[in-house]
Design an enzyme around this catalytic site. Structure first.
Site, PDB file in Angstrom:
ATOM      1  N   ARG A  51      -1.072  23.681  -4.695  1.00 10.85           N
ATOM      2  CA  ARG A  51      -1.626  22.935  -3.555  1.00 10.85           C
ATOM      3  C   ARG A  51      -2.196  23.884  -2.492  1.00 10.85           C
ATOM      4  O   ARG A  51      -2.053  23.642  -1.292  1.00 10.85           O
ATOM      5  CB  ARG A  51      -0.561  22.010  -2.939  1.00 10.85           C
ATOM      6  CG  ARG A  51      -0.265  20.786  -3.785  1.00 10.85           C
ATOM      7  CD  ARG A  51       0.777  19.918  -3.138  1.00 10.85           C
ATOM      8  NE  ARG A  51       2.046  20.621  -3.025  1.00 10.85           N
ATOM      9  CZ  ARG A  51       2.996  20.341  -2.163  1.00 10.85           C
ATOM     10  NH1 ARG A  51       2.831  19.345  -1.315  1.00 10.85           N
ATOM     11  NH2 ARG A  51       4.116  21.036  -2.120  1.00 10.85           N
ATOM     12  N   TRP A  66      -5.191  24.315  -1.652  1.00  9.32           N
ATOM     13  CA  TRP A  66      -6.226  23.610  -0.879  1.00  9.32           C
ATOM     14  C   TRP A  66      -5.608  22.897   0.324  1.00  9.32           C
ATOM     15  O   TRP A  66      -6.098  22.993   1.444  1.00  9.32           O
ATOM     16  CB  TRP A  66      -6.916  22.593  -1.811  1.00  9.32           C
ATOM     17  CG  TRP A  66      -8.011  21.813  -1.172  1.00  9.32           C
ATOM     18  CD1 TRP A  66      -9.320  22.169  -1.084  1.00  9.32           C
ATOM     19  CD2 TRP A  66      -7.893  20.533  -0.548  1.00  9.32           C
ATOM     20  NE1 TRP A  66     -10.021  21.196  -0.422  1.00  9.32           N
ATOM     21  CE2 TRP A  66      -9.183  20.183  -0.091  1.00  9.32           C
ATOM     22  CE3 TRP A  66      -6.840  19.648  -0.333  1.00  9.32           C
ATOM     23  CZ2 TRP A  66      -9.441  18.984   0.568  1.00  9.32           C
ATOM     24  CZ3 TRP A  66      -7.090  18.458   0.338  1.00  9.32           C
ATOM     25  CH2 TRP A  66      -8.373  18.132   0.783  1.00  9.32           C
ATOM     26  N   LYS A  77      -8.730   2.329  -1.236  1.00 13.18           N
ATOM     27  CA  LYS A  77      -8.456   2.750  -2.604  1.00 13.18           C
ATOM     28  C   LYS A  77      -9.717   3.033  -3.401  1.00 13.18           C
ATOM     29  O   LYS A  77     -10.664   2.240  -3.356  1.00 13.18           O
ATOM     30  CB  LYS A  77      -7.759   1.569  -3.278  1.00 13.18           C
ATOM     31  CG  LYS A  77      -6.482   1.861  -3.941  1.00 13.18           C
ATOM     32  CD  LYS A  77      -5.838   0.538  -4.326  1.00 13.18           C
ATOM     33  CE  LYS A  77      -5.695   0.448  -5.820  1.00 13.18           C
ATOM     34  NZ  LYS A  77      -4.774   1.418  -6.396  1.00 13.18           N
ATOM     35  N   ILE A  88      11.842  -4.838   7.418  1.00 17.94           N
ATOM     36  CA  ILE A  88      11.433  -4.714   6.016  1.00 17.94           C
ATOM     37  C   ILE A  88      12.354  -3.787   5.220  1.00 17.94           C
ATOM     38  O   ILE A  88      12.320  -3.769   3.995  1.00 17.94           O
ATOM     39  CB  ILE A  88       9.955  -4.272   5.932  1.00 17.94           C
ATOM     40  CG1 ILE A  88       9.072  -5.257   6.717  1.00 17.94           C
ATOM     41  CG2 ILE A  88       9.457  -4.183   4.506  1.00 17.94           C
ATOM     42  CD1 ILE A  88       9.167  -6.700   6.263  1.00 17.94           C
ATOM     43  N   GLY A  89      13.158  -3.019   5.881  1.00 19.02           N
ATOM     44  CA  GLY A  89      14.158  -2.253   5.124  1.00 19.02           C
ATOM     45  C   GLY A  89      14.485  -0.887   5.686  1.00 19.02           C
ATOM     46  O   GLY A  89      15.630  -0.567   5.944  1.00 19.02           O
ATOM     47  N   ARG A 122      -2.957  14.720   1.707  1.00 20.93           N
ATOM     48  CA  ARG A 122      -1.687  14.152   1.265  1.00 20.93           C
ATOM     49  C   ARG A 122      -1.641  14.057  -0.260  1.00 20.93           C
ATOM     50  O   ARG A 122      -2.475  13.413  -0.885  1.00 20.93           O
ATOM     51  CB  ARG A 122      -1.463  12.788   1.893  1.00 20.93           C
ATOM     52  CG  ARG A 122      -0.282  12.077   1.327  1.00 20.93           C
ATOM     53  CD  ARG A 122       0.443  11.193   2.323  1.00 20.93           C
ATOM     54  NE  ARG A 122       1.462  10.419   1.608  1.00 20.93           N
ATOM     55  CZ  ARG A 122       2.682  10.858   1.363  1.00 20.93           C
ATOM     56  NH1 ARG A 122       3.070  12.040   1.791  1.00 20.93           N
ATOM     57  NH2 ARG A 122       3.534  10.111   0.686  1.00 20.93           N
ATOM     58  N   GLU A 140       2.167  -8.164   5.671  1.00 20.81           N
ATOM     59  CA  GLU A 140       1.408  -7.596   6.785  1.00 20.81           C
ATOM     60  C   GLU A 140       0.512  -8.706   7.332  1.00 20.81           C
ATOM     61  O   GLU A 140      -0.187  -9.361   6.575  1.00 20.81           O
ATOM     62  CB  GLU A 140       0.539  -6.451   6.261  1.00 20.81           C
ATOM     63  CG  GLU A 140      -0.341  -5.789   7.289  1.00 20.81           C
ATOM     64  CD  GLU A 140      -1.681  -6.474   7.497  1.00 20.81           C
ATOM     65  OE1 GLU A 140      -2.247  -6.293   8.574  1.00 20.81           O
ATOM     66  OE2 GLU A 140      -2.142  -7.197   6.606  1.00 20.81           O
ATOM     67  N   HIS A 194       2.083   1.175  11.737  1.00 21.01           N
ATOM     68  CA  HIS A 194       1.421   2.463  11.536  1.00 21.01           C
ATOM     69  C   HIS A 194       1.133   3.185  12.836  1.00 21.01           C
ATOM     70  O   HIS A 194       0.682   4.314  12.835  1.00 21.01           O
ATOM     71  CB  HIS A 194       0.127   2.283  10.746  1.00 21.01           C
ATOM     72  CG  HIS A 194       0.398   1.846   9.349  1.00 21.01           C
ATOM     73  ND1 HIS A 194       0.448   0.528   8.996  1.00 21.01           N
ATOM     74  CD2 HIS A 194       0.711   2.562   8.246  1.00 21.01           C
ATOM     75  CE1 HIS A 194       0.751   0.452   7.719  1.00 21.01           C
ATOM     76  NE2 HIS A 194       0.927   1.666   7.238  1.00 21.01           N
TER      77      HIS A 194
HETATM   78  N1  GLN Z   1      11.637  -1.552   1.887  1.00 20.52           N
HETATM   79  C1  GLN Z   1      10.626  -0.563   2.050  1.00 20.52           C
HETATM   80  C2  GLN Z   1      10.708   0.053   3.435  1.00 20.52           C
HETATM   81  O1  GLN Z   1      11.011  -0.629   4.348  1.00 20.52           O
HETATM   82  C3  GLN Z   1       9.243  -1.136   1.824  1.00 20.52           C
HETATM   83  C4  GLN Z   1       8.145  -0.113   1.946  1.00 20.52           C
HETATM   84  C5  GLN Z   1       6.764  -0.602   1.536  1.00 20.52           C
HETATM   85  O2  GLN Z   1       6.479  -1.754   1.460  1.00 20.52           O
HETATM   86  N2  GLN Z   1       5.860   0.284   1.270  1.00 20.52           N
HETATM   87  O3  GLN Z   1      10.449   1.214   3.634  1.00 20.52           O
HETATM   88 ZN    ZN Z   2       5.214  -2.598   3.156  1.00 19.18          ZN
END
Ligand code: GLN
Ligand code: ZN
Length: 764
Positions: free
Chosen positions: A19, A21, A115, A437-438, A521, A671, A700
């Site tokens: 890596r 670069w 993407k 979400i976790g 990345r 989202e 983000h």
């Molecule tokens: N459960 C994961 C988190 O909260 C979900 C991540 C994701 O959707 N990319 O990090």
């Molecule tokens: Zn997510």
């Protein structure tokens, strides 16, 4: 007869074996390198790469597969498509502007990134906005001249083509297309002509967008573009497509170019049928994309050589090239350093540097009729065979369990409405339940503990204790915030796929198999090489511990089968559907273990479900059929009272509502903060019967959203999501955020949910 055959690649990875670069560009960003030093180091990398490819035996080297950040951005910059917001930047049109377009700077946002077809690479989306195009300095000619200094062999230049470039550019409508193309195509002509004059023996024009569905207008546009390029240049243009078969072959194969590059891995069926049916122009080069540029496995050389001979039957006198199916940038660089892998696996791997000798072998065989290195051929066949017959690929227990599955195993016994009633009674949650979400922020301490533990400097017990402390702290934070359904925080996970891969059988992890995801990345996907099997609980301890610290419900947290599959390198001896089923079966056991341990809500994340969609719509149904089945296999074995959640980021709900519905998950979190208008729209048109967790703020950004921003989103959505099905959460996991902003944002989120409850006059 001795035919002329060239050994080539569509492109070679620019990141370097270690890596380099990435390290160079990041040092430049940190101002540890001057622009001159950056240019020098990049030039050294390019030259080393050419020498290496030559030493590996290619008879033609590609120039133009290098980039400063992203090849689409290189072109946009070259055509002077520099959006207004970057114009004021000091030292206009220098690398400072270029990298500001890529990454943003203190006061300007970055360009959009998306993407690259169906790969896990992401490109910078060019913006037209009626820009006045002009050709800036032609870096490709510089690179070509530089290449001539280090090698005497044939040089092919490569560029992403005008049709693909225009299709992927935003900021114009149909009416502006003509003025865009009137400017763009002559610039391409100049660019290509300059390359021809600088000594490129051919110019490979990459047009992956020509594998997508094309309208009559698209086809006419392509015909017009290539007519103009033909008239304006003397170059040997090799129009190259990849990732799928060339669309509308019958028409496009008549384009006035010197040759075509076709993908005979991912577009094998379509391309070969088209050649059989319509033939191939006898005066043109056929570059045969034979070696998979997107996987990591050795190829069956005999079989592939026979395949080339079968194609030759249709084109006995054409010049042919044997090449990778697409750029090798989607494949890691070399297996050389992977000394810790089991030999039976390592021997069966071929990264870029091992694929090139395969290309060379086949090329020479086709040219002369004999294998230049027969012992390498038989060693390769043996290595493939050895992995094939290895115990890791022949797990009878897994095969048996899969065979015994019946239709019932893929379905929950009760319909959703009935489950919902039972779940509401059992869980007794307030209206508009709030959750996350976790993951919670991974502090420097958490990362340091993990690093120490991995190095053996922290015992298992000590590491576990530290993680437990962090979980306990966050359980308290969540309780204080007033969240309704809690999570343990995922502090034990660096990556949502790697974590499970390390605990399941059938996975391997490399030291250095990096591929670029975007910019600098890189990711190192796990390898699914054997039968996937569950041997012991993977998440139960953490979930149970967290649950023991609170009287509120804690969600169990798993990564779904399709996401694990789509974010890994996958064995190629059985179908992806079969691998997905194996993973699903393993997760099903984990779900059962969580339920047995008293966890009542289990979330199975599928953020990569959508990105696995095939390029062509005609193939979607097949993919979705097995992908949805795999998800259902992993989640259908629970009591009616147990609530199954799933999560997807950026899924563009509108055209995806049907597959999401088919998952039959009790709640989905999505989202929405950046696209809530669209979501409401689609929920209006199609009804979605299950629970919906609205992502009310963008994770983000470190920005803390105001309560009213979130109540606005919630109020708007109230019209389309029935209150009993309505959940409130952030857009995604909070792993990458800092603690203070996370707490502040969640506090406002909980307050926003309260406003909503008050509005509906429900008791809290
Ligand atoms: N459960 C994961 C988190 O909260 C979900 C991540 C994701 O959707 N990319 O990090
Ligand atoms: Zn997510």
């Amino acid at each position: 007869m001795k035919v002329s055959v060239k050994a080539a690649v569509v492109g070679y990875p620019y990141i370097g074996e270690n890596r380099e670069w990435k390290k160079i560009v990041e040092r430049f960003w940190k101002q540890e390198l001057s622009e001159r030093e950056l240019q020098l180091e990049f030039a050294n990398l390019r030259k080393a790469s050419i020498k290496k490819q030559e030493a590996l035996g290619l008879t033609q080297i590609t120039v133009g597969d290098f980039t400063y950040y992203d090849r689409m951005l290189d072109l946009a910059f070259l055509f002077n498509m520099i959006p207004e917001r970057y114009q004021h930047i000091e030292g206009a049109k220098t690398l400072t502007t270029y990298y500001a377009m890529a990454r943003g700077n203190d006061d300007t946002v970055a360009s959009e990134m998306t993407k690259w077809f169906n790969t896990n690479y992401h490109y910078i989306v060019p913006e037209y906005n009626d820009a006045k195009l002009q050709l800036n300095h032609n870096i490709y000619v510089d690179w070509l001249n530089e290449a001539k200094e280090v090698t005497g062999i044939e040089l092919k230049a490569t560029l992403i083509g005008p049709y693909t470039f225009a299709k992927l550019t935003k900021g114009y409508d149909e009416k502006q297309l003509a003025s865009f193309m009137i400017q763009l195509v002559p610039l391409y002509s100049t660019l290509i002509q300059q390359l021809a004059e600088a000594g490129a023996s051919s110019v490979q024009i990459e047009e992956p967008a020509l594998t997508l569905e094309l309208t009559e207008e698209d086809i006419r546009l392509v015909e017009e573009i290539y007519k103009q390029l033909d008239e304006a240049t003397t170059a040997n243009i090799i129009l190259t497509t990849y990732f799928e078969a060339l669309s509308n072959y019958e028409r496009l194969i008549k384009l006035p170019v010197a040759g075509f590059g076709l993908d005979f891995v991912h577009g094998k069926k379509g391309n070969i049928q088209a050649i059989r049916h319509y033939g191939f122009p006898q005066d043109k080069v056929l570059a045969i994309g034979l070696i998979n540029g997107r996987d990591i496995w050795r190829t069956n050389l005999m079989e592939q050589a026979q395949f080339v001979q079968a194609i030759q039957y249709y084109i006995p006198n054409n010049e042919i090239w044997i090449q990778s199916s697409c750029s090798l940038q989607h494949c890691p660089v070399t297996t050389k350093v992977e000394v810790t892998l089991q030999p039976v696996l390592k021997n069966a791997l071929a990264f870029s540097d091992e694929k090139i000798p395969e290309i060379v072998q086949i090329t020479e065989y086709i040219e002369t009729g004999v294998w230049p290195n027969p012992s390498a051929v038989s060693a390769s066949m043996k290595a493939i065979e050895a992995l094939q017959t290895d115990v890791s690929r022949n797990n009878a227990k897994v095969a048996n369990e899969l065979k015994q599955l019946t239709n019932q195993d893929f379905h929950r016994p009760l319909a959703f409405e009935e489950r919902l009633a039972l779940q509401q009674r059992a869980l007794n949650l307030p209206l508009f339940p709030t959750t996350t979400i976790g993951s919670f922020p991974q502090s420097r301490e958490v990362k340091a503990w993990r690093a120490a533990w991995r190095k053996g400097n922290l015992s298992d017990e000590a590491y576990e204790e530290k993680l437990n402390e962090e979980t306990t702290r966050w359980i308290h934070i969540q309780e204080q915030l007033g969240l309704d359904v809690l999570v343990h925080g995922e502090f034990e996970r660096t990556d949502m796929v790697e974590y499970f891969g390390e605990k399941l059988e059938g996975f391997a992890f490399t030291k250095n198999a990096w591929v670029v995801s975007y910019g600098s990345r890189c990711v190192k996907p796990p390898i699914i090489f054997g039968d996937v099997d569950w041997t012991a609980p993977m998440t139960v301890k953490e979930a149970v511990f967290a649950q023991s610290k609170t009287s509120k419900y804690v969600k169990g947290m798993l990564t779904g089968p399709v996401t694990i599959l789509n974010w890994s390198f996958v064995r190629d001896d059985i179908s992806r559907a079969d691998v997905a089923n194996q993973i699903a079966l393993a997760l099903r056991k984990e779900v059962a273990a969580l339920e047995d341990a008293g966890i009542r809500i289990i979330q199975v994340d599928e953020p990569a479900l959508r990105e696995g969609l095939p390029l062509r719509k005609e193939n979607w149904a097949d993919y979705l059929q097995w992908a949805v089945k795999a998800f259902k296999l992993s989640t259908s074995n629970v009591d009616n009272e147990t609530q199954i959640h799933t999560h997807m980021c950026y899924c563009e709900f509108n055209d995806f509502i049907e597959p999401i519905t088919a998952l039959n998950a009790d709640v989905i979190s999505l989202e929405t903060s950046r696209s809530h208008g669209e979501l409401i729209h689609s929920l209006q048109d199609d009804s979605y019967p299950y629970g919906v967790g609205l992502g009310v703020y963008d994770i983000h950004s470190p920005r803390v959203p105001e309560i009213v921003e979130m109540t606005d989103i919630l109020n708007d959505s109230l019209a389309v999501i029935p209150a009993p099905l309505f959940w409130v959460n952030p857009d995604c996991g909070l792993k990458t955020r800092q603690e203070p902003e996370t707490i502040a944002a969640l506090k406002n989120m909980v307050a926003a949910a309260k406003v909503l409850r008050e509005k509906l006059d429900v008791k809290q």
